[in-house]
Design a protein around this motif. Structure first.
Motif, short mmCIF file in Angstrom:
data_model
loop_
_atom_site.label_atom_id
_atom_site.label_comp_id
_atom_site.label_asym_id
_atom_site.label_seq_id
_atom_site.Cartn_x
_atom_site.Cartn_y
_atom_site.Cartn_z
N UNK A 71 0.81 -1.17 -0.08
CA UNK A 71 -0.02 0.02 -0.09
C UNK A 71 0.69 1.34 0.05
N UNK A 72 2.04 1.04 0.16
CA UNK A 72 2.86 2.51 0.31
C UNK A 72 3.33 2.78 -1.15
N UNK A 73 3.78 4.02 -1.31
CA UNK A 73 4.20 4.57 -2.55
C UNK A 73 5.66 5.02 -2.31
N UNK A 74 6.92 4.15 -2.99
CA UNK A 74 6.78 3.06 -3.71
C UNK A 74 6.42 2.16 -2.87
N UNK A 75 5.75 0.96 -3.53
CA UNK A 75 5.37 -0.19 -2.74
C UNK A 75 6.72 -0.98 -2.24
N UNK A 76 6.73 -1.37 -0.98
CA UNK A 76 7.68 -2.11 -0.25
C UNK A 76 7.39 -3.56 -0.47
N UNK A 77 6.72 -3.79 -1.24
CA UNK A 77 6.43 -5.35 -1.54
C UNK A 77 6.01 -5.50 -2.90
N UNK A 78 6.38 -6.70 -3.66
CA UNK A 78 6.18 -6.99 -4.74
C UNK A 78 5.73 -8.66 -4.93
N UNK A 79 4.70 -9.00 -5.82
CA UNK A 79 4.23 -10.35 -5.79
C UNK A 79 4.71 -10.84 -7.16
N UNK A 103 17.51 -5.85 3.50
CA UNK A 103 17.21 -7.15 3.53
C UNK A 103 15.77 -7.57 2.98
N UNK A 104 15.77 -8.35 1.94
CA UNK A 104 14.51 -8.84 1.41
C UNK A 104 13.78 -9.98 2.21
N UNK A 105 12.85 -9.89 2.48
CA UNK A 105 11.90 -11.14 3.13
C UNK A 105 11.00 -11.50 2.02
N UNK A 106 11.04 -13.07 2.12
CA UNK A 106 9.99 -13.68 1.28
C UNK A 106 8.82 -14.49 2.10
N UNK A 107 7.61 -14.16 1.83
CA UNK A 107 6.61 -14.77 2.25
C UNK A 107 6.42 -16.26 2.13
N UNK A 108 7.25 -16.89 1.37
CA UNK A 108 7.26 -18.55 1.42
C UNK A 108 7.89 -18.97 2.67
N UNK A 109 8.38 -18.05 3.30
CA UNK A 109 9.35 -18.70 4.65
C UNK A 109 8.39 -18.32 6.09
N UNK A 110 7.16 -17.69 5.96
CA UNK A 110 6.47 -17.51 6.96
C UNK A 110 5.63 -18.56 7.72
N UNK A 111 5.63 -18.69 8.79
CA UNK A 111 5.00 -19.98 9.41
C UNK A 111 3.42 -19.96 9.36
N UNK A 112 2.79 -18.84 9.51
CA UNK A 112 1.38 -18.82 9.68
C UNK A 112 0.65 -18.68 8.39
N UNK A 113 1.49 -18.22 7.64
CA UNK A 113 0.53 -17.81 6.29
C UNK A 113 1.59 -17.81 5.20
#
Length: 128
Positions: free
Chosen positions: A63-71, A108-118
């Motif tokens: 939701x930020x500009x620029x986006x802090x996330x990308x899919x 640092x870049x984080x990846x949602x594939x490493x998250x525990x709950x989702x």
């Protein structure tokens, strides 16, 4: 050599500079598509309602500009191939660590594939 299509380039252009540098490096080796950069209020609510996000607007890094996330997904897209998403995600994280060490990105870049709950396999975000 792989390259981004018009829509991927438009989506990536909405993202934080570190994500742009990262995925412009990744595309040199692995074909991928940037399916989402910035999300406005309506798009974020739809993602939340459809179960693709656990947060409502304005609490997503999209939701930020620029986006802090990308899919970003490996191309061609096969949503059921979790092994391929894992291979791609690990490659992206290794590339991000190298770029950080080289001083080409600053976060640092984080990846949602490493998250525990989702597990959010397409999701990459800047840690700020």
């Amino acid at each position: 050599m792989p390259g981004f299509g018009k829509k991927s380039m438009e989506n990536l252009a909405q993202c934080h500079e570190d994500l742009q540098v990262l995925f412009n490096e990744v595309i040199l080796t692995i074909d991928c598509s940037v399916i989402c950069g910035h999300r406005g209020k309506k798009a974020q609510q739809e993602a939340y309602n459809d179960g693709f996000s656990k947060v409502q607007y304005p609490n997503s890094k999209h939701n930020s500009i620029p986006s802090l996330a990308a899919d970003v997904v490996p191309f061609p897209i096969d949503w059921k191939d979790v092994d391929r998403f894992n291979y791609f995600g690990e490659f992206v994280l290794r590339t991000a660590k190298r770029l950080l060490k080289e001083g080409r990105i600053n976060h640092v870049i984080e990846w949602g594939g490493t998250w525990d709950k989702f597990r959010d396999y397409p999701h990459y975000q800047v840690r700020v």
